[in-house]
Scaffold this active site. Structure first.
Site, PDB file in Angstrom:
ATOM      1  N   ASP A  98       9.276  -3.100   1.359  1.00 13.93           N
ATOM      2  CA  ASP A  98       8.885  -2.021   0.447  1.00 13.93           C
ATOM      3  C   ASP A  98       7.826  -1.111   1.079  1.00 13.93           C
ATOM      4  O   ASP A  98       7.649   0.017   0.651  1.00 13.93           O
ATOM      5  CB  ASP A  98       8.423  -2.555  -0.916  1.00 13.93           C
ATOM      6  CG  ASP A  98       7.218  -3.469  -0.847  1.00 13.93           C
ATOM      7  OD1 ASP A  98       6.825  -3.877   0.268  1.00 13.93           O
ATOM      8  OD2 ASP A  98       6.667  -3.804  -1.912  1.00 13.93           O
TER       9      ASP A  98
ATOM     10  N   ASP B 229       9.235  -7.812   2.807  1.00 11.37           N
ATOM     11  CA  ASP B 229      10.205  -7.492   1.752  1.00 11.37           C
ATOM     12  C   ASP B 229      10.635  -6.028   1.782  1.00 11.37           C
ATOM     13  O   ASP B 229      11.338  -5.560   0.888  1.00 11.37           O
ATOM     14  CB  ASP B 229       9.673  -7.872   0.366  1.00 11.37           C
ATOM     15  CG  ASP B 229       8.440  -7.085  -0.035  1.00 11.37           C
ATOM     16  OD1 ASP B 229       7.595  -6.821   0.842  1.00 11.37           O
ATOM     17  OD2 ASP B 229       8.291  -6.753  -1.222  1.00 11.37           O
TER      18      ASP B 229
ATOM     19  N   SER C 138       5.360 -10.469  -0.276  1.00 13.34           N
ATOM     20  CA  SER C 138       5.064  -9.318   0.584  1.00 13.34           C
ATOM     21  C   SER C 138       4.565  -9.776   1.952  1.00 13.34           C
ATOM     22  O   SER C 138       5.258 -10.503   2.644  1.00 13.34           O
ATOM     23  CB  SER C 138       4.068  -8.397  -0.117  1.00 13.34           C
ATOM     24  OG  SER C 138       3.932  -7.185   0.567  1.00 13.34           O
TER      25      SER C 138
END
EC number: 5.4.2.2
Length: 552
Positions: free
Chosen positions: A299, A297, A143
């Protein structure tokens, strides 16, 4: 004797340093950092594994990745015959290499692996598991952690991260592998035939789902600046926007190139206002209205808005959640039995907005896999219209079962474009929400308390709220104390207790008529977080005083 064994163990690791993939990282570390790698072990928890590169069982390297892969191979083969898996990886150091190692080990155990030839986003992994009907999925990412970190997240067949029970079972298989330096991984051409190219049709299907969700973006003079913070959301986000005939955006070019060192940002985290610095510069030059950033990433995402005078408004995760929920409520007015899901530390604002619009809401533990579990258990007549966590993770439609910034980018652009046609902004819309349901405000305090004394203080704070709950805090009368470790609610106003139907977690939430505060220690770091969500005058002052009272 124990010290001698540790020294021998360290020597064995150093002998294998050239084969470890991480010799360079190890040599850059301080003596303390190096020692930590030999004195600890990576543990596979509910969010998989995350850690620094280096030598030893407490670090990510070729050998610990092989151990993880071998344990997962045994776990998958114990679950089903002829298991299949899809692997995605981000732009971090060694993500590609780790993906290939894991693929080789799984193929060696007759597990069919779908492996792309380039980096992908986390939401694409979740979608791919569901689209290809695989047994599991693996995402290699850390992340927004610093550049010397990486991690492995494991997903089940529904596209959600493994449940607590499944994670514990997988962890046992991994631990049973034993010493990672003793693993022998033979590679045969016959077994590599189990590694399949990742079908492009999956990406196409993912894009189609988002295109169908968005429909169209109305024409306005809205101008957008976008940055991927050196991560995975480029090229997919620009391609998606262009497919929706939206071209009024500029990329922060220096930050939209994959860079595992995250060279142009102090923190590749959209929660951090500093991550927007270059986007703000570009917005000022291009007179842009809306600024969007995604984490490496893709998200999670953050947004900011620039007004005609060049003033920048940054929205926190709860405010973005309220805006998106408000828009989804408008978009789904024809649906019955609508449902919103959020974490227990997310805002009172969204719950009030849901109640006002006759939308059911559910609260779950922190971690998007708990939201995914709730989605899985929905009745056929229920319509999930939105889910979010205050930590900048959002989901509009559940064809993905994890946070999905890729589907949210065009949604927030469509919302802002519609508002622009009426001469309004997202800031105006948030103010309208406050006028409708009240000015619920939120803040987060994170405390790092190192060492034994720090751990003792964290435990003492939690114990005090459990054993001797306060009657009032800063003039706010306590109604109830929710203890997610004991699964009990103590109702102070009635002097009764009731049960919480939730997995156990070390979280305490204190409820008032005005909102709540929550205390949540980290399970892996010497940290404790205080969440404050209240509708009251002088919110900032009250929140600061509550923080000082608890942590003085």
């Amino acid at each position: 004797m124990k010290g001698c064994l540790a020294t021998m163990d360290k020597e064995l690791w150093i002998e294998r340093a050239n084969d470890s993939l991480v010799k360079h990282f190890y040599e850059q570390q301080s003596d303390i950092e190096q020692r930590e790698g030999f004195e600890s072990k990576l543990t596979f928890g509910t969010a998989g594994i995350r850690g620094k590169f280096g030598l030893g069982e407490g670090r990510l390297n070729k050998f610990t990745i092989e151990k993880l892969a071998l344990g997962l191979a045994r776990y998958l083969n114990a679950q089903t015959n002829s298991p299949t898996i899809v692997i995605h990886y981000d732009i971090r150091h060694l993500s590609t290499e780790f993906a290939q190692i894991i693929a080789n080990v799984l193929a060696n155990h007759q597990i069919t692996v779908y492996l792309p030839d380039t980096y992908k986003t986390t939401p694409e992994l979740s979608f791919a598991v569901r689209n290809l009907n695989t047994t599991a999925g693996i995402m290699i990412t850390a992340s927004h952690n610093p550049k010397d970190y990486n991690g492995i997240k494991v997903y089940g067949s529904d596209g959600a991260q493994l449940s607590t029970d499944a994670s514990e079972l997988a962890s046992r298989y991994i631990e049973e592998v034993g010493d990672p330096l003793q693993i022998d991984i033979p590679i045969s051409k016959q077994n590599t035939s189990y590694i399949k190219p990742f079908p492009k049709s999956v990406t196409d299907d993912y894009m189609k789902h988002i295109q169908n969700m968005i429909g169209y973006i109305p024409k306005s003079d809205l101008q957008v600046v976008f940055t991927s913070l050196h991560g995975t959301s480029v090229p997919i986000v620009p391609e998606l926007l262009q497919s929706l005939n939206f071209n009024q955006f500029n990329l922060v070019e220096a930050q939209c190139k994959p860079d595992p060192n995250f060279s142009s940002v102090q923190s590749a985290n959209p929660e951090d206002h500093r991550a927007f610095d270059q986007a703000v510069e570009l917005a000022n030059k291009s007179h842009a209205d809306l600024l969007i950033s995604t984490d490496p990433d893709a998200d999670r995402l953050g947004i900011a808005e620039r007004d005609a005078h060049g003033h920048i408004t940054y929205f926190n995760g709860n405010q973005i959640g309220a805006l998106l929920l408000n828009y989804r409520i408008q978009q789904t007015s024809q649906l019955r039995h609508r449902l919103m899901i959020q974490s227990i530390v997310s805002s009172e604002l969204t719950k009030s907005l849901a109640r006002y619009n006759n939308v059911e809401y559910k609260e779950v533990l922190t971690g998007f896999k708990f939201i995914a579990q709730e989605i899985r258990q929905l009745d056929d007549h229920q319509n999930m219209i939105f889910a979010f966590e205050e930590s900048y993770g959002f989901l509009s439609e559940p064809f993905v079962r994890d946070k999905d910034a890729v589907q949210i980018v065009p949604l927030i652009i469509k919302y802002a474009s519609e508002l622009k046609l009426y001469g309004k902004t997202l800031k105006d819309e948030l103010e309208q929400i406050y006028q409708t349901v009240g000015r619920h405000e939120d803040t987060l305090f994170s405390h790092t308390l190192e060492g034994f004394e720090g751990k003792k203080k964290i435990n003492a704070i939690m114990t005090k709220f459990r054993s001797n709950p306060p009657q009032e805090i800063q003039g706010l009368k306590v109604k109830a104390i929710e203890d997610y470790l004991t699964s009990e609610v103590y109702h102070l106003d009635k002097d009764t207790t009731s049960q919480i139907n939730s997995p156990k977690s070390n979280v305490i939430r204190v409820l008032f008529d005005e909102g709540f505060i929550a205390l949540r220690p980290s399970g892996t770091e010497p940290k404790i977080k205080l969440y404050v969500s209240l509708k009251c005058p002088n919110f900032d002052d009250v929140a600061q005083k509550i923080n000082a009272m608890i942590f003085s």
